[in-house]
Design an enzyme around this catalytic site. Structure first.
Site, PDB file in Angstrom:
ATOM      1  N   HIS A 469       0.819  -1.123   0.098  1.00 30.05           N
ATOM      2  CA  HIS A 469       0.094  -0.115   0.049  1.00 30.05           C
ATOM      3  C   HIS A 469       0.802   1.091  -0.040  1.00 30.05           C
ATOM      4  CE1 HIS A 469      -3.477  -2.631   2.241  1.00 30.05           C
ATOM      5  NE2 HIS A 469      -3.359  -2.606   0.881  1.00 30.05           N
ATOM      6  N   PRO A 470       1.954   1.586  -0.765  1.00 30.20           N
ATOM      7  CA  PRO A 470       2.642   2.579  -0.922  1.00 30.20           C
ATOM      8  C   PRO A 470       1.944   3.913  -1.316  1.00 30.20           C
ATOM      9  CG  PRO A 470       3.283   1.325  -2.453  1.00 30.20           C
ATOM     10  CD  PRO A 470       2.558   0.519  -1.905  1.00 30.20           C
TER      11      PRO A 470
END
Length: 535
Positions: A469-470
């Site tokens: 989930h960057p």
């Protein structure tokens, strides 16, 4: 070679597919969407359990790696990113989650008008096609298909009972702005097949004569004329080509690739650009900074007397039966998302809203891309939804073929270390409830003998891994914020005709999986682009 379009969208991932659809919809503008990966013409992009074969496979994944991370005791993590139209939505967990009302109201309270929950909820509803039907919170007929799970496991049903015994209430819907509780996840699938953003938004639009998809094309840089974006330079088939934009260039390459493209273009922190050997055309120190990600602590419990995928998969007969069930009915284990079940809870009462997310899997393995264990087990992952630690993503060189420098700095903030210890103890509390006792759970990782705070922080570093989930590396912000890269209309500050519209712009990570929030950002961003075109 040079072609010219009104709009150039860099990246045909979760956001870029939405942008391509919406900008070409009225037929007034010519649009090019430029994708470095290829087409989704591989079976494992479409069978949901294919993530087991796609992640870590260079056919489907860029196979990036982090720098050695001190918070993870010096470990290097694989950092999957989709290498295909649909981007990471072609290899991700398929979980449909919006986050919490407070996430978006928090963005609004930073001075980003129009980004509060009441502002963005209609956008989620606009493109949703929910199995629930139309309601105050859900839509039907949109491009983003949301369905219920199509398989079940006794051990997961029992985990819900255990969570309830531990004080986590049951919930029916994670997507009303309050996601507290335990339930099964909804998934982006259609009749048992993965529903990526390419299937939902891009492919239906490709019949339009004003939309062109260019695959296998790495974007080297944005072309600037003074402080105005005029196009991009791409590498395709070993050749350098120029694509010109009459109106705007839109970076939708994701939180890993978009900041690296900006830096190769001469946009970023001047001192850093100098070390890259690129002239600073626009000093913008926030480019690539503010990286946030959800670190999941993958606790594994051996279980007995109940079926798990580990054991089922050992049998060739059972595997064949799974394949037949999928072929005939589009049901069963081959429809499984990486996590079928979740829970949102507080690790401590001091948190105003649930700050931890469980992902429960009826299987276990050392890491994605490796075989499942031979013993019966479940994985009880738990992550800190709102990490305080901040990292960065930066171009490694001027060559777009060089993987970027990814340094998440997990657990570098003391608060994240505290939450990690609380999270492990919360998972143990759930697994210790009477409901689970009949399966005789044994903590395999990190190990029940680890009980002290210092031991648990180290254990978190040993078992923690990215949940993919960057966000935040070109964050939105007000003019007075020196680290803001984009404004509230997603325009790169100080550069005309250039926007970033993807997960990069989140100022703070949402409290849940980030794919559908990214699609919402693209929906809102496309509306802004079209509004400005007609102004």
């Amino acid at each position: 070679m040079s072609e010219e379009f009104d709009y150039i969208v860099v990246g045909a991932g979760s956001a870029g597919c939405v942008m391509a659809n919406r900008l070409s919809e009225n037929g007034k503008y010519s649009v090019a969407v430029v994708e470095a990966g290829g087409m989704d013409n591989w079976i494992w992009f479409h069978i949901p359990v294919g993530y087991l074969f796609a992640i870590g496979n260079p056919r489907a994944d860029w196979c990036f790696k982090t720098e050695p991370d001190p918070g993870l005791n010096g470990r290097v993590l694989g950092y999957p990113r989709g290498k295909v139209i649909g981007g990471s939505s072609a290899i991700n967990a398929m979980l449909y989650l919006r986050g919490q009302r407070e996430d978006y109201d928090g963005w609004r309270d930073l001075g980003l008008d129009g980004w509060g929950w009441d502002d963005v909820l209609p956008l989620f509803i606009k493109h949703e096609n929910s199995h629930r039907g139309a309601s105050r919170y859900h839509g039907v007929g949109g491009e983003w298909t949301v369905e219920a799970r199509r398989t079940s496991w006794e051990v997961l049903d029992t985990f819900i009972d255990a969570a309830e015994q531990a004080g986590i209430p049951r919930t029916d819907d994670y997507n009303t702005g309050d996601n507290g509780g335990v339930s099964y996840f909804e998934v982006n699938q259609k009749r048992g097949r993965r529903w990526s953003s390419a299937r939902g938004f891009l492919k239906p639009a490709l019949k339009r004569s004003n939309l062109k998809l260019i695959t296998g094309a790495l974007t080297e840089k944005v072309l600037l004329d003074g402080k105005k974006a005029r196009g991009i330079v791409i590498l395709r088939n070993g050749q350098r080509e120029t694509l010109k934009a009459r109106k705007e260039v839109i970076l939708s390459a994701g939180a890993v690739a978009s900041p690296a493209i900006l830096e190769r273009s001469g946009i970023g922190d001047g001192a850093r650009l100098k070390t890259l050997g690129v002239e600073t055309l626009h000093h913008l120190p926030g480019v690539g900074e503010n990286l946030q990600d959800h670190l999941q602590l993958r606790m594994i419990y051996k279980v007995h007397g109940v079926e798990t995928m580990n054991v089922v998969y050992q049998s060739l007969f059972r595997r064949a039966r799974m394949g037949l069930e999928y072929a005939l009915f589009r049901r069963g284990p081959l429809t499984m998302a990486p996590s079928q079940q979740g829970a949102f809870a507080k690790t401590d009462p001091r948190h105003a809203t649930p700050n931890a997310e469980f992902h429960i899997q009826p299987l276990s393995l050392e890491k994605f891309g490796e075989p499942m264990h031979s013993f019966g087990a479940i994985t009880v992952s738990i992550c800190n939804l709102r990490p305080s630690s901040r990292g960065g993503v930066h171009a490694r060189s001027l060559d777009p073929n060089d993987a970027p420098i990814i340094a998440p700095h997990y657990l570098s903030h003391t608060e994240d270390q505290v939450v990690a210890t609380e999270a492990i103890r919360l998972a143990r509390k759930v697994m210790g409830q009477q409901a689970m006792a009949r399966f005789k759970p044994e903590e395999y990782k990190p190990g029940a003998h680890l009980t002290e705070d210092g031991q648990l922080v180290k254990a978190a570093g040993d078992i923690g891994t990215t949940i993919f989930h960057p966000v935040g590396t070109a964050k939105m912000g007000v003019e007075s914020d020196p680290m803001a890269v984009t404004d509230g209309r997603l325009r790169v500050r100080g550069i005309e005709g250039l926007r970033v519209i993807d997960a990069s712009v989140m100022p703070r990570i949402t409290s849940g999986n980030t794919n559908s929030p990214t699609i919402m950002i693209a929906e809102k961003g496309a509306g802004m682009v079209l509004e400005d075109a007609n102004a």
